[in-house]
Design an enzyme around this catalytic site. Structure first.
Site, PDB file in Angstrom:
ATOM      1  N   HIS A 185       0.847  -1.187   0.000  1.00 19.39           N
ATOM      2  CA  HIS A 185       0.000   0.000   0.000  1.00 19.39           C
ATOM      3  C   HIS A 185       0.887   1.244   0.000  1.00 19.39           C
ATOM      4  O   HIS A 185       2.102   1.153   0.164  1.00 19.39           O
ATOM      5  CB  HIS A 185      -0.925   0.012   1.229  1.00 19.39           C
ATOM      6  CG  HIS A 185      -0.178   0.114   2.510  1.00 19.39           C
ATOM      7  ND1 HIS A 185       0.431  -0.966   3.120  1.00 19.39           N
ATOM      8  CD2 HIS A 185       0.104   1.171   3.321  1.00 19.39           C
ATOM      9  CE1 HIS A 185       1.035  -0.590   4.222  1.00 19.39           C
ATOM     10  NE2 HIS A 185       0.860   0.713   4.374  1.00 19.39           N
ATOM     11  N   ASP A 187       0.834   5.232   1.858  1.00 16.98           N
ATOM     12  CA  ASP A 187       0.187   5.851   3.011  1.00 16.98           C
ATOM     13  C   ASP A 187      -0.875   6.872   2.643  1.00 16.98           C
ATOM     14  O   ASP A 187      -1.893   7.000   3.321  1.00 16.98           O
ATOM     15  CB  ASP A 187       1.235   6.486   3.916  1.00 16.98           C
ATOM     16  CG  ASP A 187       2.062   5.437   4.639  1.00 16.98           C
ATOM     17  OD1 ASP A 187       1.719   4.241   4.546  1.00 16.98           O
ATOM     18  OD2 ASP A 187       3.051   5.807   5.299  1.00 16.98           O
ATOM     19  N   HIS A 243       4.833   0.089  -0.159  1.00 15.35           N
ATOM     20  CA  HIS A 243       5.588  -0.713   0.798  1.00 15.35           C
ATOM     21  C   HIS A 243       4.675  -1.704   1.498  1.00 15.35           C
ATOM     22  O   HIS A 243       3.452  -1.611   1.416  1.00 15.35           O
ATOM     23  CB  HIS A 243       6.275   0.184   1.836  1.00 15.35           C
ATOM     24  CG  HIS A 243       5.315   1.066   2.584  1.00 15.35           C
ATOM     25  ND1 HIS A 243       4.918   2.296   2.108  1.00 15.35           N
ATOM     26  CD2 HIS A 243       4.652   0.888   3.763  1.00 15.35           C
ATOM     27  CE1 HIS A 243       4.066   2.840   2.962  1.00 15.35           C
ATOM     28  NE2 HIS A 243       3.887   2.004   3.971  1.00 15.35           N
ATOM     29  N   ARG A 253       7.092  -8.338  17.238  1.00 16.69           N
ATOM     30  CA  ARG A 253       7.695  -7.135  16.646  1.00 16.69           C
ATOM     31  C   ARG A 253       6.965  -5.897  17.157  1.00 16.69           C
ATOM     32  O   ARG A 253       5.738  -5.805  17.054  1.00 16.69           O
ATOM     33  CB  ARG A 253       7.584  -7.211  15.129  1.00 16.69           C
ATOM     34  CG  ARG A 253       8.115  -6.018  14.333  1.00 16.69           C
ATOM     35  CD  ARG A 253       7.626  -6.169  12.903  1.00 16.69           C
ATOM     36  NE  ARG A 253       8.248  -5.307  11.928  1.00 16.69           N
ATOM     37  CZ  ARG A 253       7.840  -4.091  11.602  1.00 16.69           C
ATOM     38  NH1 ARG A 253       6.800  -3.563  12.249  1.00 16.69           N
ATOM     39  NH2 ARG A 253       8.439  -3.395  10.655  1.00 16.69           N
TER      40      ARG A 253
END
Length: 273
Positions: A185, A187, A243, A253
């Site tokens: 996608h 941003d 990204h 994470r």
């Protein structure tokens, strides 16, 4: 951005330090077992279109920028503890838990709840201490100043915008669309008020988790950032920077997304949860 969350031909120029060849048809901008030099790693890319109508906020060239000197490991550890402090009140039933510092939204099961109400139900006035909020403000200020310097913007032009959020990603299977953080996608497709996106990685690829690399999807080859505690990744938020985050396969994470806008109408104050 790491997840689609909350009701919501590129010419590349290498600067400052060569990238490393990765093992999965990618180029590693910043490896988990190497420290990026003080100058950082910059990849300039041609802006896909005019990025902003605000004078003094338009970059000459768009790009991606990685630094290891803005946030210490000790500061990253405190930020992780802040994430864990809030997320103990909920947690996604899938692999992605979000705590939005701007709205108070927290993943709880397959929905969101208001962390401010959950905290009050525990008899507390607020979630974070003065020192914790001061740390966030300090780190945010460093990143903002670095973006303005690197992209030659007018000082003070950038404003914090929403959503500002902690993310915790695990290998649990997705139960909602918000858990599917691995899709490619850009941003501004999600948040058109974003002009510059920054990510602070709070723990380290290979040491604390497997998978979970941040990948810029560049025609011809991917360009990858390995998360490392205290590492900061910044990029222009437009369609020149598609990204995704690789699926986590082991461990947990942690990161925090800190976005900036040039539009005063979308500016928000520093969080006070």
């Amino acid at each position: 951005i790491l997840v689609t969350f909350l009701i919501a031909g590129i010419a590349i120029y290498y600067r400052l330090q060569p990238v490393l060849k990765g093992g999965e048809d990618d180029l590693v901008m910043a490896a988990w077992n190497r420290t990026v030099g003080s100058a950082g790693v910059l990849q300039e890319v041609k802006c896909a279109k005019k990025t902003t109508e605000f004078a003094g906020c338009e970059p000459v060239r768009c790009g991606r920028y990685v630094l290891d000197r803005l946030v210490t490991k000790e500061e990253a550890t405190i930020l992780v503890s802040m994430a864990e402090k809030g997320m103990k009140y909920g947690g996604s039933s899938g692999g992605a838990t979000i705590l939005d510092l701007s709205s108070g939204a927290l993943s709880v099961g397959d929905k969101f709840a208001d962390i401010r109400l959950l905290v009050k139900n525990e008899g507390l006035e607020q979630l974070f201490t003065y020192d914790e909020l001061k740390l966030f403000k300090t780190v945010k200020g460093r990143i903002q100043a670095e973006i303005e310097k690197k992209w030659k913007l007018a000082p003070g032009m950038l404003k914090l915008t929403r959503p500002v959020f902690f993310s915790r990603l695990t290998a649990e299977g997705a139960t909602t669309m918000n858990d599917e953080y691995w899709h490619v996608h850009t941003d501004t497709e999600q948040y058109d008020r974003f002009h510059y996106t920054s990510l602070i990685y709070l723990n380290t690829y290979m040491a604390d988790f497997r998978g979970g690399r941040f990948i810029f999807d560049t025609p011809g080859s991917n360009h990858t950032v390995h998360p490392k505690a205290g590492r900061v990744s910044v990029f222009t938020s437009g369609t020149e920077n598609p990204h995704h985050v690789e699926r986590v396969t082991m461990g947990t994470r942690y990161a925090i997304t800190v976005p900036f806008t040039c539009d005063p109408a979308y500016a928000i104050p520093d969080p006070v949860i």
